[in-house]
Design an enzyme around this catalytic site. Sequence first.
Site, PDB file in Angstrom:
ATOM      1  N   LEU A   1       0.883  -1.164   0.000  1.00  0.00           N
ATOM      2  CA  LEU A   1       0.000   0.000   0.000  1.00  0.00           C
ATOM      3  C   LEU A   1       0.919   1.212   0.000  1.00  0.00           C
ATOM      4  CD1 LEU A   1      -2.754  -0.902   2.669  1.00  0.00           C
ATOM      5  CD2 LEU A   1      -2.998  -0.865   0.179  1.00  0.00           C
ATOM      6  N   ASP A   2       0.541   2.272  -0.713  1.00  0.00           N
ATOM      7  CA  ASP A   2       1.362   3.496  -0.736  1.00  0.00           C
ATOM      8  C   ASP A   2       1.510   4.055   0.673  1.00  0.00           C
ATOM      9  OD1 ASP A   2       0.708   3.328  -3.418  1.00  0.00           O
ATOM     10  OD2 ASP A   2      -0.767   4.952  -3.282  1.00  0.00           O
ATOM     11  N   LYS A   3       2.513   4.880   0.819  1.00  0.00           N
ATOM     12  CA  LYS A   3       2.717   5.577   2.096  1.00  0.00           C
ATOM     13  C   LYS A   3       1.441   6.328   2.517  1.00  0.00           C
ATOM     14  CE  LYS A   3       5.898   8.793   4.264  1.00  0.00           C
ATOM     15  NZ  LYS A   3       7.113   9.579   4.141  1.00  0.00           N
TER      16      LYS A   3
ATOM     17  N   ARG B   1      -5.220   5.187  -7.668  1.00  0.00           N
ATOM     18  CA  ARG B   1      -4.950   6.616  -7.931  1.00  0.00           C
ATOM     19  C   ARG B   1      -4.831   6.854  -9.432  1.00  0.00           C
ATOM     20  NH1 ARG B   1      -3.476   8.905  -2.845  1.00  0.00           N
ATOM     21  NH2 ARG B   1      -3.030   7.234  -1.392  1.00  0.00           N
TER      22      ARG B   1
END
Length: 230
Positions: free
Chosen positions: A106-108, A193
């Site tokens: 998962l992205d930051k 995104r």
Amino acid sequence: MNSKTRLDKLLGSLGYCSRKEVAELLRDGIITHTENLPLKSDTKVSHEHILFEGEPLDPPVGIVILMHKPVGYVCSHDDGEGRLVYDLLPERWRRRDPKISTVGRLDKDTSGLLLLTDDGALLHRLTSPKHHVPKCYEATLDRPLKGDEEAIFASGTLMLNGEKSPCLPAKLTVIDDTHARLEITEGRYHQVRRMFAAVGNHVVSLHRSSFGDLTLGDLKAGGYRVIKYF
Ligand code: URA
């Protein structure tokens, strides 16, 4: 786990100490047997019979962890990248061998359900492009939805910048003008995104609420639990 392993190998693999240190820890009474059987470094033991400082051992190899990843933590083993999701686990677990890794990333800036495991076969299966595990993301958007996004995402024709094949059909559920749930079965880089960017929008915040049948329940951000995956 009912199989027997050498005591020094067992404790080394769980990150308690080096294999050499076991003899000293036995002398000091730090490592004991639940039925007070005599132990040596090379005694073959069952995981559930060993105590360390009087406590049962950490979960055996084959661990699966369900974490509620908070925003601001990185799915990486590299200390140089800031706060790591592994920092949220007991320090000793960093020394386990085989190593615990995240199932995908998962992205930051994304929060939500993250699986971690030291089971290489499971990791491979769940991250393989052939294995389409449905994952649900709750997105807050910068601009109001236009109305055509549900059909575009479902079409299986949406191309992301720099990719050679279109995204597999994905299911969008509109919650209101700027909130939507998106179910995808792939795990491309920054996929959610980029899907919203491809339809002219921008994701302000993103949270993964489910992975397959798994949900977070009442687990708070930063918390985790050890689960049985099957
Ligand atoms: N899609 C994203 O854009 N970010 C994630 O962290 C996961 C899916």
